[in-house]
Scaffold this motif. Structure first.
Motif, mmCIF file in Angstrom:
data_model
loop_
_atom_site.group_PDB
_atom_site.id
_atom_site.type_symbol
_atom_site.label_atom_id
_atom_site.label_comp_id
_atom_site.label_asym_id
_atom_site.label_seq_id
_atom_site.Cartn_x
_atom_site.Cartn_y
_atom_site.Cartn_z
ATOM 1 N N LEU A 1 -40.410 27.015 8.736
ATOM 2 C CA LEU A 1 -40.675 26.878 10.173
ATOM 3 C C LEU A 1 -39.713 27.762 10.965
ATOM 4 C CD1 LEU A 1 -42.010 25.525 12.605
ATOM 5 C CD2 LEU A 1 -40.357 23.671 12.409
ATOM 6 N N GLU A 2 -38.443 27.731 10.571
ATOM 7 C CA GLU A 2 -37.454 28.505 11.318
ATOM 8 C C GLU A 2 -37.772 29.998 11.240
ATOM 9 O OE1 GLU A 2 -33.473 28.519 9.865
ATOM 10 O OE2 GLU A 2 -32.589 28.655 11.868
ATOM 11 N N ILE A 3 -38.130 30.444 10.052
ATOM 12 C CA ILE A 3 -38.485 31.860 9.909
ATOM 13 C C ILE A 3 -39.717 32.171 10.763
ATOM 14 C CG2 ILE A 3 -39.310 33.611 8.281
ATOM 15 C CD1 ILE A 3 -37.522 32.301 6.149
ATOM 16 N N GLY A 4 -40.672 31.262 10.731
ATOM 17 C CA GLY A 4 -41.878 31.437 11.542
ATOM 18 C C GLY A 4 -41.547 31.505 13.025
ATOM 19 N N MET A 5 -40.639 30.634 13.463
ATOM 20 C CA MET A 5 -40.243 30.642 14.874
ATOM 21 C C MET A 5 -39.633 31.984 15.245
ATOM 22 S SD MET A 5 -38.610 26.826 14.970
ATOM 23 C CE MET A 5 -37.859 26.893 16.590
ATOM 24 N N CYS A 6 -38.789 32.501 14.357
ATOM 25 C CA CYS A 6 -38.173 33.802 14.636
ATOM 26 C C CYS A 6 -39.226 34.897 14.667
ATOM 27 C CB CYS A 6 -37.115 34.117 13.590
ATOM 28 S SG CYS A 6 -35.642 33.107 13.779
ATOM 29 N N LEU A 7 -40.159 34.859 13.708
ATOM 30 C CA LEU A 7 -41.168 35.917 13.635
ATOM 31 C C LEU A 7 -42.114 35.885 14.821
ATOM 32 C CD1 LEU A 7 -42.200 35.971 9.894
ATOM 33 C CD2 LEU A 7 -40.775 37.592 11.140
ATOM 34 N N SER A 8 -42.365 34.657 15.344
ATOM 35 C CA SER A 8 -43.326 34.551 16.440
ATOM 36 C C SER A 8 -42.847 35.333 17.659
ATOM 37 C CB SER A 8 -43.542 33.087 16.801
ATOM 38 O OG SER A 8 -42.380 32.580 17.404
ATOM 39 N N GLN A 9 -41.550 35.633 17.689
ATOM 40 C CA GLN A 9 -41.027 36.419 18.818
ATOM 41 C C GLN A 9 -41.173 37.906 18.577
ATOM 42 O OE1 GLN A 9 -36.934 34.800 19.255
ATOM 43 N NE2 GLN A 9 -37.785 33.962 21.140
ATOM 44 N N GLU A 10 -41.719 38.253 17.418
ATOM 45 C CA GLU A 10 -41.848 39.655 17.032
ATOM 46 C C GLU A 10 -40.537 40.411 17.251
ATOM 47 O OE1 GLU A 10 -45.265 40.937 19.148
ATOM 48 O OE2 GLU A 10 -46.599 39.755 17.875
ATOM 49 N N PRO A 11 -39.476 39.953 16.601
ATOM 50 C CA PRO A 11 -38.187 40.619 16.796
ATOM 51 C C PRO A 11 -38.202 41.968 16.090
ATOM 52 C CG PRO A 11 -37.998 39.024 15.030
ATOM 53 C CD PRO A 11 -39.404 38.912 15.559
ATOM 54 N N ARG A 12 -37.312 42.849 16.510
ATOM 55 C CA ARG A 12 -37.201 44.130 15.815
ATOM 56 C C ARG A 12 -36.224 44.008 14.666
ATOM 57 N NH1 ARG A 12 -36.238 48.693 19.703
ATOM 58 N NH2 ARG A 12 -36.707 49.831 17.813
ATOM 59 N N LEU A 13 -35.283 43.083 14.834
ATOM 60 C CA LEU A 13 -34.308 42.856 13.768
ATOM 61 C C LEU A 13 -34.238 41.363 13.464
ATOM 62 C CD1 LEU A 13 -31.965 43.814 11.926
ATOM 63 C CD2 LEU A 13 -30.452 43.545 13.890
ATOM 64 N N LEU A 14 -34.417 41.036 12.193
ATOM 65 C CA LEU A 14 -34.323 39.642 11.776
ATOM 66 C C LEU A 14 -33.065 39.481 10.939
ATOM 67 C CD1 LEU A 14 -35.733 36.841 11.576
ATOM 68 C CD2 LEU A 14 -36.855 37.667 9.512
ATOM 69 N N LEU A 15 -32.187 38.570 11.343
ATOM 70 C CA LEU A 15 -30.945 38.335 10.611
ATOM 71 C C LEU A 15 -31.048 37.015 9.863
ATOM 72 C CD1 LEU A 15 -28.365 39.200 13.425
ATOM 73 C CD2 LEU A 15 -29.078 40.654 11.535
ATOM 74 N N LEU A 16 -30.717 37.052 8.591
ATOM 75 C CA LEU A 16 -30.802 35.827 7.799
ATOM 76 C C LEU A 16 -29.449 35.565 7.147
ATOM 77 C CD1 LEU A 16 -33.882 37.398 6.354
ATOM 78 C CD2 LEU A 16 -34.164 35.058 7.131
ATOM 79 N N ASP A 17 -28.901 34.366 7.358
ATOM 80 C CA ASP A 17 -27.632 34.002 6.739
ATOM 81 C C ASP A 17 -27.907 33.038 5.592
ATOM 82 O OD1 ASP A 17 -25.070 33.454 6.054
ATOM 83 O OD2 ASP A 17 -24.419 32.774 8.029
ATOM 84 N N GLU A 18 -27.806 33.511 4.404
ATOM 85 C CA GLU A 18 -28.054 32.718 3.202
ATOM 86 C C GLU A 18 -29.282 31.826 3.351
ATOM 87 O OE1 GLU A 18 -24.817 31.249 1.075
ATOM 88 O OE2 GLU A 18 -23.312 32.319 2.242
ATOM 89 N N PRO A 19 -30.438 32.418 3.500
ATOM 90 C CA PRO A 19 -31.636 31.614 3.769
ATOM 91 C C PRO A 19 -32.026 30.687 2.617
ATOM 92 C CG PRO A 19 -32.233 33.896 3.350
ATOM 93 C CD PRO A 19 -30.748 33.850 3.435
#
Ligand SMILES: Nc1ncnc2c1ncn2[C@@H]1O[C@H](COP(=O)(O)OP(=O)(O)OP(=O)(O)O)[C@@H](O)[C@H]1O
Ligand SMILES: [Mg+2]
Lengths: 251, 399
Positions: free
Chosen positions: A157-175
């Motif tokens: 869900l969290e990844i989906g929430m981030c993607l829904s914003q269509e970010p240019r850079l996605l940062l993941l801390d130990e996903p």
């Protein structure tokens, strides 16, 4: 020039030099992994990128603009989304509401007093959120309280929430930290799919070598607050310095 | 209807019907019966029901949605009252401008207090609001006497200018608050057999404001803005990293609830045109917290129920005394009668706080969702029994 340029960043906590002389360039539409032993300063570096910490020295440029001194919400509005080590979602809200909030944030900016609209009438946002839920395979959970889901689903869900914003850079801390093997593999598959289907740059901090080597196009090894090497995955595997500093102790 | 979903429309309509027929509903007992003292359908109390309902509805927008627990909301109530009384003194006795100014002034006041207090969250926020309210109380009580009337409170006088009205009536009295000539205190009585029902202009004016407030609250609850406020309560970190600035959201909620409090204060002054500093005291701030939690924080109808419940207790239970008890238990043998009265005595009359306190603790412990949760449990229990009866006939697929 990469989409993210980190130059000479240093950060000190009291007597501890957590970061020194960090240089990092993340190429657009690549997946860049940052690895390193515990306490190497990986999370500290990430926090410097998203406005949680302000480095003592150096510069951080995203797409030609400095992010330093900006609040986390401003940096997000510039196009950087962050996934946390432990999933940060709106536990008291439903899955659907969780998905709508970032879409509203993208559409309306950091604050809007839309007190007279009705959520259910926001057809466009509802549609987008539903689409993203389908993509994340959680459309059937839309009315669930987010807190009631499994760890793997929360991460999704969290990844989906981030993607829904269509970010240019996605940062993941130990996903995948603290995840069962099956959940880890699901997350890898999801991230691979994201990489293939979208124009997105990913920077990932990870302990799990399996995850790193499945995803990364480029790897930076951080040790004691400074980058040791930066190279392609196949070269990292064979690098004796890396083996000594990192892989040796964990393998 | 009114841009609301079906469920919310019916809730609004139910509340509307209940408030409009309150004079009947609250006076179910014939005037000369022994139970008449449980009647709550007199203007003074009915006004308080709806006015404190407004206060609690507004408080719930802040506390119920964002989770920020203000311990100083009575300050806005007090400021609203002072503003309204000043309007009666300077402009005229029409309640509308007075209420409007009450809302504006308390809104401005809450911008300042909110701006400072919202720099902190949790207990520190609560303490800051409490400190501000106590400061306001102390100022109103002493230093600001020229504006607030100090200890005696702010009252109307015969020589007030009232530039759009008259300083005094033809009979030489102070004029009374009214709505375009309709006096707030004017009351019609309806006698049906042994029953007596009272219809008061002040009550209906306040009730209409309450309905408007309630409607507005529903809209806010169902809006994207309301969802953001719930998100603040749920996870501020995620909000910040989702590109949302929490500060203006919390401030907006704070100011809205401050304006609701100002409206309540303005209405209070309209029902009885005087304002005193005690309206701002921390006990008054605590009361609205109790109302909201007792009824069910974060629910739509909870605060209204809580306000009604507490005001009913305050006004009805406090009036039961030993004589009344002896009357009720007169059928018991003498010794028994005295004993029963002795046992109940601490819980009634001045002891109503004890009863309320115990009830409040029971609700918080057993029904964390307040009276609303109690209602939901009962209704789901009833429904469960019904569907059980049905299930006996045919086998239903498991969910
Ligand atoms: N806010 C802080 N205050 C003081 N010291 C800190 C702070 N944050 C991190 N540190 C210290 O800085 C060093 C780097 O920490 P950091 O969390 O960046 O490491 P990491 O590489 O993410 O490690 P891990 O793999 O365990 O997550 C550690 O020694 C840590 O104790
Ligand atoms: Mg870390």
């Amino acid at each position: 020039m990469g989409i993210l340029e980190v130059k000479n960043v240093g950060k000190r906590f009291g007597g501890l030099q957590a970061l020194s002389e960090v240089n990092l360039s993340v190429a657009e539409n690549s997946c860049h992994a940052i690895i390193g032993p515990n306490g190497a300063g990986k999370s500290t570096l990430l926090n410097c990128l998203v406005g949680k910490l302000i480095p003592d020295s150096g510069s951080v440029m995203f797409d030609g603009q400095s992010v330093l001194g900006r609040a986390p919400y401003e940096i997000n509005q510039m196009g950087i989304s962050r996934v946390f080590q432990t999933p940060e979602i709106f536990g008291d809200l439903t899955v659907m509401e969780n998905m709508m909030i970032p879409i509203f944030a993208k559409r309306d900016g950091a604050f809007r007093m839309h007190a007279f609209e009705t959520i259910t009438n926001e057809k466009q946002v509802v549609e987008q959120a539903e689409k993203m839920l389908e993509e994340m395979n959680m459309a059937d959970k839309r009315h669930m309280h987010a807190a009631a889901m499994s760890r793997g689903d929360k991460r999704r869900l969290e990844i989906g929430m981030c993607l829904s914003q269509e970010p240019r850079l996605l940062l993941l801390d130990e996903p995948t930290a603290g995840m069962a093997r099956a959940d880890t593999n699901n997350t890898i598959d999801l991230l691979k799919q994201i990489k293939e289907e979208r124009d997105i740059t990913i920077a990932i901090i990870e302990h799990d070598m399996h995850v790193v080597f499945s995803l990364a196009d480029r790897i930076t090894v951080l040790a004691q607050g400074t980058p040791l090497v930066e190279d392609d995955p196949q070269n990292i595997k064979g690098n004796p310095k890396v083996r000594e500093a990192y892989l040796g102790e964990s393998a | 209807m009114f841009g609301l979903e079906k469920k919310d429309t019916s809730l609004l309509l139910i509340v509307a019907v209940l408030t409009m027929f309150a004079p009947f509903i609250l006076n179910p007992f014939p005037t000369d019966s022994a139970l008449a003292q449980f009647n709550a359908g007199y203007p003074d109390l009915m006004q308080r029901f709806v006015i404190f309902g407004i206060f609690a509805i507004g408080f719930n927008i802040l506390f119920g949605l964002t989770g920020y627990l203000s311990f100083g909301h009575a300050a806005f109530l007090g400021v609203g009252s002072y503003a309204a009384v000043w309007m009666f003194k300077l402009i005229g006795m029409n309640v509308l401008p007075a209420i409007l100014l009450a809302i504006i002034v308390s809104g401005l006041f809450s911008v300042i207090i909110g701006y400072v207090s919202l720099r902190r969250s949790g207990i520190y926020f609560s303490i800051l609001t409490l400190a501000f309210a106590q400061m306001s109380f102390a100022l109103a009580y002493s230093v600001l006497t020229p504006i607030t009337g100090g200890e005696t409170g702010l009252q109307l006088a015969l020589d007030d200018p009232r530039i759009l009205g008259v300083s005094q009536t033809a009979e030489g009295n102070i004029p009374v608050p009214s709505l375009f000539g309709l006096e707030m205190r004017s009351t019609a009585e309806l006698v049906v057999g042994p029953w007596e029902f009272v219809f008061n202009v002040g009550y209906y004016t306040s009730a209409l404001f309450m309905l408007a407030s309630f409607y507005l609250a529903i809209r806010i609850f169902r809006s994207p803005f309301g969802m953001m406020l719930r998100a603040v309560k749920s996870n501020q970190q995620r909000m910040n990293y989702t590109g949302l600035n929490t500060r203006p959201y919390t401030l907006a909620a704070f100011v809205i609830s401050g304006m609701y409090a100002g409206l309540a204060g303005g209405l209070m002054a309209s029902m009885d045109p005087l304002a005193g500093a005690e309206r701002m005291q921390w006990t008054a701030s605590g009361e609205v917290v109790l109302m909201t939690i007792l009824g069910g924080a974060g629910t739509l109808i909870g605060p209204v129920l809580g306000a009604g419940f507490i005001k009913y207790f305050e006004n009805i239970f406090s009036k039961i005394n030993d004589n009344v008890l002896h009357g009720w238990f007169a059928f018991l043998p003498d010794g028994m009668e005295d004993f029963v009265v002795f046992i109940i005595h601490p819980f009634i009359g001045k002891g109503w706080h004890l009863t309320l306190g115990i009830l409040f603790m029971m609700v918080v412990i057993f029904l964390p969702g307040g009276l609303v949760e109690g209602g939901q449990r009962i209704s789901s229990w009833v429904r469960g029994r019904k569907s059980e009866d049905k299930a006996k006939g045919k086998t239903e697929p498991a969910e």
